[in-house]
Design a protein around this motif. Structure first.
Motif, PDB file in Angstrom:
ATOM      1  N   ILE A 227       0.854  -1.188   0.000  1.00 55.07           N
ATOM      2  CA  ILE A 227       0.000   0.000   0.000  1.00 55.07           C
ATOM      3  C   ILE A 227       0.888   1.235   0.000  1.00 55.07           C
TER       4      ILE A 227
ATOM      5  N   HIS B  62       1.209   5.211   0.356  1.00 47.87           N
ATOM      6  CA  HIS B  62       0.514   6.390   0.879  1.00 47.87           C
ATOM      7  C   HIS B  62       1.060   7.698   0.321  1.00 47.87           C
TER       8      HIS B  62
ATOM      9  N   GLN C  67       0.763   9.989  -2.283  1.00 46.41           N
ATOM     10  CA  GLN C  67      -0.325  10.104  -3.252  1.00 46.41           C
ATOM     11  C   GLN C  67       0.126  10.620  -4.617  1.00 46.41           C
TER      12      GLN C  67
ATOM     13  N   ASP D 278      -0.205   3.107  -6.840  1.00 45.29           N
ATOM     14  CA  ASP D 278      -0.214   2.089  -5.794  1.00 45.29           C
ATOM     15  C   ASP D 278       0.457   0.804  -6.279  1.00 45.29           C
TER      16      ASP D 278
ATOM     17  N   GLU E 235       3.504  -1.690   3.430  1.00 45.29           N
ATOM     18  CA  GLU E 235       2.935  -0.344   3.485  1.00 45.29           C
ATOM     19  C   GLU E 235       4.071   0.678   3.579  1.00 45.29           C
TER      20      GLU E 235
ATOM     21  N   TRP F 167       4.804   5.115   3.896  1.00 43.27           N
ATOM     22  CA  TRP F 167       4.453   6.532   4.001  1.00 43.27           C
ATOM     23  C   TRP F 167       5.749   7.332   3.871  1.00 43.27           C
TER      24      TRP F 167
ATOM     25  N   ASN G 273      -3.161   7.815  -6.392  1.00 44.76           N
ATOM     26  CA  ASN G 273      -3.786   6.652  -5.779  1.00 44.76           C
ATOM     27  C   ASN G 273      -4.843   7.139  -4.780  1.00 44.76           C
ATOM     28  N   SER G 274      -5.714   6.242  -4.380  1.00 47.99           N
ATOM     29  CA  SER G 274      -6.849   6.625  -3.540  1.00 47.99           C
ATOM     30  C   SER G 274      -6.624   6.315  -2.065  1.00 47.99           C
ATOM     31  N   ASN G 275      -5.379   5.947  -1.696  1.00 52.05           N
ATOM     32  CA  ASN G 275      -5.079   5.647  -0.304  1.00 52.05           C
ATOM     33  C   ASN G 275      -5.005   6.930   0.522  1.00 52.05           C
ATOM     34  N   SER G 276      -5.259   6.798   1.813  1.00 51.08           N
ATOM     35  CA  SER G 276      -5.119   7.935   2.713  1.00 51.08           C
ATOM     36  C   SER G 276      -3.674   8.417   2.740  1.00 51.08           C
TER      37      SER G 276
END
Length: 259
Positions: free
Chosen positions: A38, A40, A42, A46, A104, A106, A254-257
Motif C-alpha cells: 500500500i 501512501h 499520493q 499504488d 505499506e 508513508w 492513488n486513492s489511499n489515505s
C-alpha cells in the motif's frame, strides 16, 4: 523482537531505498510484498509494480539516496535521508512489515535548505540510537509534548519539556532554543501565516529518537508534519522535521489515505 530481526528489517528497508538510485529491481522484488503493498505517497501509483516501473526513470534522472539514520519500532522502520532528484530534498520514509515483507509505505519530502538559522543542516546531528530501555518513556513524553504544545491543549507546559534553552533545532527556518521557537512563531503570526496541528496519526520510537506523524494546516494548505525528536534525560534535546503539503484530490495518483 530480537536485535537480529530489527537489523534485518532495517537492511531490507535500506536496500529498497538504495534501489531507487541503482535502478536494480532485486531488493524491491525480494522485500516488497507482490500483492499487499500500500502506497501512501499520493503522487505515486499504488502497488509494487508501480515502484518497479519507476526505477528506470529515477536512475535516468540521476537519483541519489543517502540514508543518515534509521529506527525500528515493532514492524515499523523509519529512515531519515537526503534524496537528490531534481535538487536535494530531505525525506523521512516509514515502512511497515508483515512476515518480513514490506506491505505499506508513508513518506514526507521537503526541499533541502543548506543551513538553518543556527548553522546546522536539516539532517546533521547524532545518528546512533541510545537509551533503548527508555523507548516507551520517551514516546510518552514526545506524544505529550505534541498534544499539549503543538496541538495547543496545554501550552503553559512548554518549559517543562526542555532543559532551559538547550534545544538544537534543525527545522530550516527556526533558530536553536525555545527563544528561537518563540521568534519563529511570532514571525509567522506577523505574516498572518496559519500554523495548526489537528490530528496525530503515528508515534514511532526507538531509544532516544521518536517520530510523530501529524496532520494539520500550514499557510492555508492541508499539510503533513513529520517531526523527529531526540530525548536526553527526560527532556527534548533536538528536533528535525519534514513538512509537505498534501496534494489536492485531483492531483493524486492513488486513492489511499495520506496517513
Amino acid at each position: 523482537m530480537t536485535l537480529n530481526n530489527q537489523n534485518e528489517l532495517v537492511h531490507k528497508a535500506i536496500a529498497v531505498l538504495e534501489s531507487l538510485e541503482s535502478g536494480n529491481p532485486e531488493a524491491i522484488t525480494a522485500y516488497v510484498h507482490p500483492e499487499k503493498y500500500i502506497q501512501h505517497n499520493q503522487a505515486l501509483l499504488d502497488g509494487r509494480e508501480a515502484m518497479l516501473g519507476a526505477l528506470a526513470h529515477l536512475k535516468e534522472a540521476g537519483t541519489k539516496v543517502s540514508i543518515k539514520r534509521a529506527l525500528v519500532d515493532g514492524n515499523y522502520v523509519v529512515l531519515h535521508s537526503v534524496y537528490d532528484f531534481f535538487g536535494p530534498k530531505i525525506a523521512i520514509d516509514i515502512f511497515r512489515f508483515e512476515n518480513g515483507l514490506i506491505v505499506e509505505h508513508w513518506d514526507n519530502l521537503q526541499e533541502m535548505v543548506e543551513k538553518t538559522p543556527s548553522n546546522h543542516t536539516m539532517i546533521d546531528g547524532p545518528v546512533t540510537i541510545q537509551d533503548i530501555d527508555k523507548t516507551d518513556a520517551n514516546k510518552t513524553l514526545v506524544k505529550s509534548y505534541v498534544e499539549n504544545i503543538l496541538f495547543g491543549k496545554n501550552p503553559d507546559l512548554l518549559n517543562t519539556y526542555f532543559d532551559g534553552d538547550r534545544y538544537i533545532q534543525h527545522s530550516p527556518h527556526i533558530a536553536d532554543g525555545l527563544s528561537g521557537l518563540h521568534a519563529a512563531l511570532q514571525a509567522l503570526a506577523e505574516k498572518n501565516i496559519t500554523f495548526e496541528y489537528t490530528h496525530l496519526h503515528q508515534v514511532i520510537g526507538q531509544g532516544d529518537f521518536v517520530l510523530t506523524v501529524s496532520e494539520g494546516v500550514f499557510d492555508g494548505r492541508p499539510t503533513a508534519f513529520y517531526d523527529l525528536f531526540r530525548v536526553e534525560d527526560g527532556k527534548i534535546a533536538e528536533h528535525w522535521d519534514v513538512v509537505e503539503a498534501i496534494l489536492p484530490a485531483e492531483k493524486r495518483n492513488n486513492s489511499n489515505s495520506r496517513f
